[in-house]
Structure formats: C-alpha cells, structure tokens
Design an enzyme around this catalytic site. Structure first.
Site, PDB file in Angstrom:
ATOM      1  N   LYS A 127       9.768  14.063 -47.078  1.00 13.97           N
ATOM      2  CA  LYS A 127      10.723  13.023 -46.717  1.00 13.97           C
ATOM      3  C   LYS A 127      10.332  12.379 -45.386  1.00 13.97           C
ATOM      4  CE  LYS A 127      15.468  12.373 -45.130  1.00 13.97           C
ATOM      5  NZ  LYS A 127      16.775  13.001 -44.856  1.00 13.97           N
ATOM      6  N   ASP A 145      15.558  10.890 -50.267  1.00  9.52           N
ATOM      7  CA  ASP A 145      16.583  11.740 -49.678  1.00  9.52           C
ATOM      8  C   ASP A 145      17.737  11.827 -50.673  1.00  9.52           C
ATOM      9  OD1 ASP A 145      17.803   9.299 -49.569  1.00  9.52           O
ATOM     10  OD2 ASP A 145      18.137   9.297 -47.410  1.00  9.52           O
TER      11      ASP A 145
END
Length: 219
Positions: A127, A145
């Site tokens: 991420k 996310d």
C-alpha cells in the site's frame, strides 16, 4: 442495476464531483510539497490512522525535520510527541528513524521511485509503496486500501476477498491510464459519499450504475 457504465465513465463522473469533496491527507501533502520524502513519511504515519489526524501530525513532524538527516537528529521521544495521536505512534516513531537510516545508507538519502525498491525499506508494504510511486513520482501503481477494496467490489468491478486480491485483479483489468489517480479518487469518494456503513447513495453520481454489492442500508 438499470444502467451499466464502463469503468472509464464511472471514473469520469467521480472526477467531476471530486472537487466538492474533502481531499485526502496524502494528496494534500503531495500537492503542496511534491517531496517524495514527505510523501513516504506521511504514508507511514497514515497507516490505521484517520486523515484528520495524519495531516496535522505530518506537518508537526516536518516542522522539526523534513530530510532523512534532520530526522535522525531527533530522538524517538521527540518524534513520538510530534506525531501523537496517530495509531501506533511509538512503533511508527521507530519505523521512521529506521527508514531514514536505510535511505541514507542504501539510497544516498533519496527515496527510490520503484515499488520493488521501496518494499525493501522497513515498514513499507505494498500500500505504501504504491502510494509513494503514484503520489510522489506520478508513476503507475495501484494502491489498494480499505476504500479501494470496498468500492471496487461494491461497484461489481471486481469480486475479491482481500486488498491483495483486489490489487492483482485491478492490475489485470483496470486500464493503465487510470492507475495513478484511482486510489486518491476512490479514497476521497469513500470518505465523503460511499461510506463503509450506510453510504450516501442518494448523493452518488454513479448510483444508477452501481449494483451496491454488500450494501444493506443506505441514505
């Protein structure tokens, strides 16, 4: 679903509405500084932390230090005080120092611009790596996310069980021209309209094209 829109048209409609929404903390950092180091550190602070906490915490820290060398001159306690109350602030203070040391020793104080290189830094996962390459370097990456995972599935664009599966599915299906802005757009959309619980479907610009997968209650 009464009408099916291509992902390109969905993104186009969301982009038209996006200026009305509150920008994400990371987009704000990237827009104001264009500094890969600031983007990287802000990304690390943002993990499991709300935007309204991440932004001010990042700014307090950058007032004290905004380069790897300057950051290493701070104590763990100084960093902890600056970034509190971000989630896991004590752990993150140590991660920040370790990352800065790594940047100096292995990358000449320069934040690398590739996902593979970023993943070698302590505390940097997919991420964060994807966010840094897209937000700081304007290079293709797909950061997934909770918002991107939820909304991509809610729209019926992917059918996946985890963010990791969603990233793989999006890399295979989402046209590359949409990669860079996809995370920021969907995070902003997810924070303002397509909420996790009781989304504001009455305000959604793509409501008529959304199958609302998993939505039990809406407004």
């Amino acid at each position: 679903m009464s009408k099916v829109l291509s992902i390109g048209r969905v993104i186009a409609r969301l982009l038209r509405e996006a200026p009305r929404w509150r920008p994400t903390a990371l987009a704000d950092v990237a827009e104001r500084s264009r500094d890969p180091f600031r983007v990287l550190i802000a990304c690390l602070l943002s993990l499991r932390t709300k935007d309204e906490t991440t932004g001010p915490a990042s700014e307090r820290l950058f007032v004290l230090a905004d380069t790897p060398e300057a950051m290493l001159r701070l104590s763990v306690r100084q960093i902890e005080r600056a970034i509190f109350p971000v989630g896991f602030y004590r752990t993150k203070a140590r991660v920040v120092l370790r990352v800065c040391r790594d940047l100096i020793e292995r990358f000449g104080s320069t934040v690398p611009d590739s996902i593979d290189a970023l993943l070698t830094l302590h505390g940097v996962g997919r991420k964060t790596a994807n966010l840094v390459v897209t937000q700081a370097f304007n290079k293709p990456g797909i950061c997934v996310d909770t918002h991107v995972h939820r909304i991509s599935n809610r729209l019926g664009y992917v059918k996946t069980g985890t963010p990791e599966e969603t990233e793989t599915a999006l890399r295979a299906r989402l046209p590359r021209r949409y990669w860079i802005g996809y995370n920021d757009l969907l995070v902003s959309f997810g924070q303002n309209v397509c909420l996790p619980v009781s989304p504001r479907c009455s305000q959604c610009p793509v409501a008529e094209a959304c199958p609302r997968v998993g939505v039990r209650h809406s407004r």
